[in-house]
Write an enzyme that holds these catalytic residues in place. Sequence first.
Site, PDB file in Angstrom:
ATOM      1  N   ASP A 117      41.151 -23.191 114.135  1.00  0.00           N
ATOM      2  CA  ASP A 117      40.058 -23.712 113.317  1.00  0.00           C
ATOM      3  C   ASP A 117      39.304 -22.535 112.688  1.00  0.00           C
ATOM      4  O   ASP A 117      38.761 -21.691 113.408  1.00  0.00           O
ATOM      5  CB  ASP A 117      39.128 -24.511 114.249  1.00  0.00           C
ATOM      6  CG  ASP A 117      37.932 -25.093 113.535  1.00  0.00           C
ATOM      7  OD1 ASP A 117      37.735 -24.830 112.326  1.00  0.00           O
ATOM      8  OD2 ASP A 117      37.184 -25.820 114.205  1.00  0.00           O
ATOM      9  N   ILE A 118      39.239 -22.501 111.386  1.00  0.00           N
ATOM     10  CA  ILE A 118      38.631 -21.361 110.688  1.00  0.00           C
ATOM     11  C   ILE A 118      37.148 -21.216 111.026  1.00  0.00           C
ATOM     12  O   ILE A 118      36.612 -20.115 110.979  1.00  0.00           O
ATOM     13  CB  ILE A 118      38.864 -21.492 109.165  1.00  0.00           C
ATOM     14  CG1 ILE A 118      38.727 -20.135 108.465  1.00  0.00           C
ATOM     15  CG2 ILE A 118      37.944 -22.526 108.529  1.00  0.00           C
ATOM     16  CD1 ILE A 118      39.246 -20.128 107.032  1.00  0.00           C
ATOM     17  N   ASN A 120      35.607 -28.519  96.592  1.00  0.00           N
ATOM     18  CA  ASN A 120      35.832 -29.182  95.298  1.00  0.00           C
ATOM     19  C   ASN A 120      34.749 -28.676  94.344  1.00  0.00           C
ATOM     20  O   ASN A 120      33.794 -28.019  94.764  1.00  0.00           O
ATOM     21  CB  ASN A 120      35.807 -30.709  95.440  1.00  0.00           C
ATOM     22  CG  ASN A 120      34.480 -31.197  95.972  1.00  0.00           C
ATOM     23  OD1 ASN A 120      33.448 -31.080  95.321  1.00  0.00           O
ATOM     24  ND2 ASN A 120      34.484 -31.733  97.187  1.00  0.00           N
ATOM     25  N   GLY A 164      38.554 -32.477 105.060  1.00  0.00           N
ATOM     26  CA  GLY A 164      39.379 -31.307 105.381  1.00  0.00           C
ATOM     27  C   GLY A 164      38.570 -30.123 105.887  1.00  0.00           C
ATOM     28  O   GLY A 164      37.585 -30.282 106.626  1.00  0.00           O
ATOM     29  N   ASP A 205      36.646 -28.193 104.250  1.00  0.00           N
ATOM     30  CA  ASP A 205      35.307 -28.234 103.655  1.00  0.00           C
ATOM     31  C   ASP A 205      34.337 -28.990 104.578  1.00  0.00           C
ATOM     32  O   ASP A 205      33.245 -28.495 104.905  1.00  0.00           O
ATOM     33  CB  ASP A 205      35.434 -28.936 102.285  1.00  0.00           C
ATOM     34  CG  ASP A 205      34.221 -28.769 101.400  1.00  0.00           C
ATOM     35  OD1 ASP A 205      33.290 -28.050 101.791  1.00  0.00           O
ATOM     36  OD2 ASP A 205      34.215 -29.363 100.298  1.00  0.00           O
ATOM     37  N   SER A 235      44.286 -25.670  98.797  1.00  0.00           N
ATOM     38  CA  SER A 235      44.998 -26.721  98.042  1.00  0.00           C
ATOM     39  C   SER A 235      46.138 -27.405  98.802  1.00  0.00           C
ATOM     40  O   SER A 235      46.752 -28.334  98.280  1.00  0.00           O
ATOM     41  CB  SER A 235      45.563 -26.205  96.706  1.00  0.00           C
ATOM     42  OG  SER A 235      44.540 -26.049  95.751  1.00  0.00           O
ATOM     43  N   GLY A 265      46.133 -29.270 101.507  1.00  0.00           N
ATOM     44  CA  GLY A 265      45.839 -30.509 102.216  1.00  0.00           C
ATOM     45  C   GLY A 265      45.679 -31.643 101.222  1.00  0.00           C
ATOM     46  O   GLY A 265      46.639 -32.088 100.593  1.00  0.00           O
TER      47      GLY A 265
HETATM   48  N1  AR6 Z   1      40.483 -24.721 109.841  1.00  0.00           N
HETATM   49  C1  AR6 Z   1      41.526 -24.222 109.140  1.00  0.00           C
HETATM   50  N2  AR6 Z   1      42.281 -24.960 108.305  1.00  0.00           N
HETATM   51  C2  AR6 Z   1      41.941 -26.265 108.170  1.00  0.00           C
HETATM   52  C3  AR6 Z   1      40.867 -26.872 108.861  1.00  0.00           C
HETATM   53  C4  AR6 Z   1      40.118 -26.031 109.726  1.00  0.00           C
HETATM   54  N3  AR6 Z   1      39.069 -26.496 110.413  1.00  0.00           N
HETATM   55  N4  AR6 Z   1      40.802 -28.180 108.504  1.00  0.00           N
HETATM   56  C5  AR6 Z   1      41.821 -28.406 107.648  1.00  0.00           C
HETATM   57  N5  AR6 Z   1      42.525 -27.251 107.442  1.00  0.00           N
HETATM   58  P1  AR6 Z   1      42.073 -29.336 102.653  1.00  0.00           P
HETATM   59  P2  AR6 Z   1      42.473 -28.817  99.762  1.00  0.00           P
HETATM   60  C6  AR6 Z   1      43.704 -26.997 106.594  1.00  0.00           C
HETATM   61  O1  AR6 Z   1      42.448 -30.751 102.470  1.00  0.00           O
HETATM   62  O2  AR6 Z   1      43.863 -29.277  99.832  1.00  0.00           O
HETATM   63  C7  AR6 Z   1      38.064 -31.503 100.560  1.00  0.00           C
HETATM   64  O3  AR6 Z   1      37.626 -32.816 100.598  1.00  0.00           O
HETATM   65  C8  AR6 Z   1      44.548 -28.174 106.194  1.00  0.00           C
HETATM   66  O4  AR6 Z   1      45.456 -28.510 107.235  1.00  0.00           O
HETATM   67  O5  AR6 Z   1      40.898 -29.027 103.493  1.00  0.00           O
HETATM   68  O6  AR6 Z   1      42.175 -27.533  99.017  1.00  0.00           O
HETATM   69  C9  AR6 Z   1      37.349 -30.692  99.488  1.00  0.00           C
HETATM   70  O7  AR6 Z   1      36.004 -31.091  99.352  1.00  0.00           O
HETATM   71  C10 AR6 Z   1      45.273 -27.614 104.976  1.00  0.00           C
HETATM   72  O8  AR6 Z   1      46.401 -26.839 105.362  1.00  0.00           O
HETATM   73  O9  AR6 Z   1      41.771 -28.615 101.207  1.00  0.00           O
HETATM   74  C11 AR6 Z   1      38.155 -30.997  98.275  1.00  0.00           C
HETATM   75  O10 AR6 Z   1      37.765 -32.224  97.695  1.00  0.00           O
HETATM   76  C12 AR6 Z   1      44.236 -26.658 104.353  1.00  0.00           C
HETATM   77  O11 AR6 Z   1      43.227 -26.478 105.367  1.00  0.00           O
HETATM   78  C13 AR6 Z   1      39.572 -31.113  98.802  1.00  0.00           C
HETATM   79  O12 AR6 Z   1      39.433 -31.476 100.174  1.00  0.00           O
HETATM   80  C14 AR6 Z   1      43.556 -27.180 103.112  1.00  0.00           C
HETATM   81  O13 AR6 Z   1      43.352 -28.590 103.197  1.00  0.00           O
HETATM   82  C15 AR6 Z   1      40.303 -29.800  98.741  1.00  0.00           C
HETATM   83  O14 AR6 Z   1      41.625 -29.993  99.127  1.00  0.00           O
END
Ligand code: AR6
Length: 172
Positions: free
Chosen positions: A8-9, A22, A30, A32, A115, A117
């Site tokens: 977890d970051i 976003n 996610g 964020d 991007s 997720g």
């Molecule tokens: N620590 C590390 N990595 C993580 C964590 C965490 N706690 N949680 C998820 N990931 P995403 P996107 C990974 O969806 O695709 C949001 O709603 C996850 O498994 O978070 O850039 C924003 O507000 C994946 O590999 O980001 C935007 O609307 C990676 O982080 C949208 O999602 C990115 O997944 C951005 O989408």
Amino acid sequence: MIRVELGDITALQVGAIVNAANSSLLGGGGVDGAIHRAAGSGLLAECKTINGCPTGEARITGGYNLASEYVIHTVGPVWQGGERNEAQQLASCYRAVLDLCQQYRIKSVAFPAISCGIYGYPSAEAAKIALEVVTKGYLKARLEEVVFCCFDQTMAELYQGLLDAYLEKPGL
Ligand code: AR6
């Protein structure tokens, strides 16, 4: 040095963690959502003063309740099949983060897989771009440590495999 970490970051002790945000910068799901929850309401309050961020750019805030001093918010592209400039926009996110690290004299930074997720970017292609930009640019940005923080084992193995291949190339 560049390394891959599984987890977890929000738990990492680095100068800055990167948020895959976003363009509103007002939170979401996610990573964020996790970052806003861990940082506390001060982060949202500061984000509200920024007026958003276009795709491919980055903005910096404090880290509030996080262990990291800063959060660097960047907006990755939504995957639309690969012919809408997604690769250039994703590379631009990584570059924009490195530029802010240099500007703020940040010595260590952790990236999530921007991007990959909710935004649907194919992981292998995204990881290649991340590694390319970061291996080329991190020393110039005066970074001492870059962590690619992967949330699952599959992603961590993907990044580690690519990183090993890059590190075998001379001149890095
Ligand atoms: N620590 C590390 N990595 C993580 C964590 C965490 N706690 N949680 C998820 N990931 P995403 P996107 C990974 O969806 O695709 C949001 O709603 C996850 O498994 O978070 O850039 C924003 O507000 C994946 O590999 O980001 C935007 O609307 C990676 O982080 C949208 O999602 C990115 O997944 C951005 O989408």
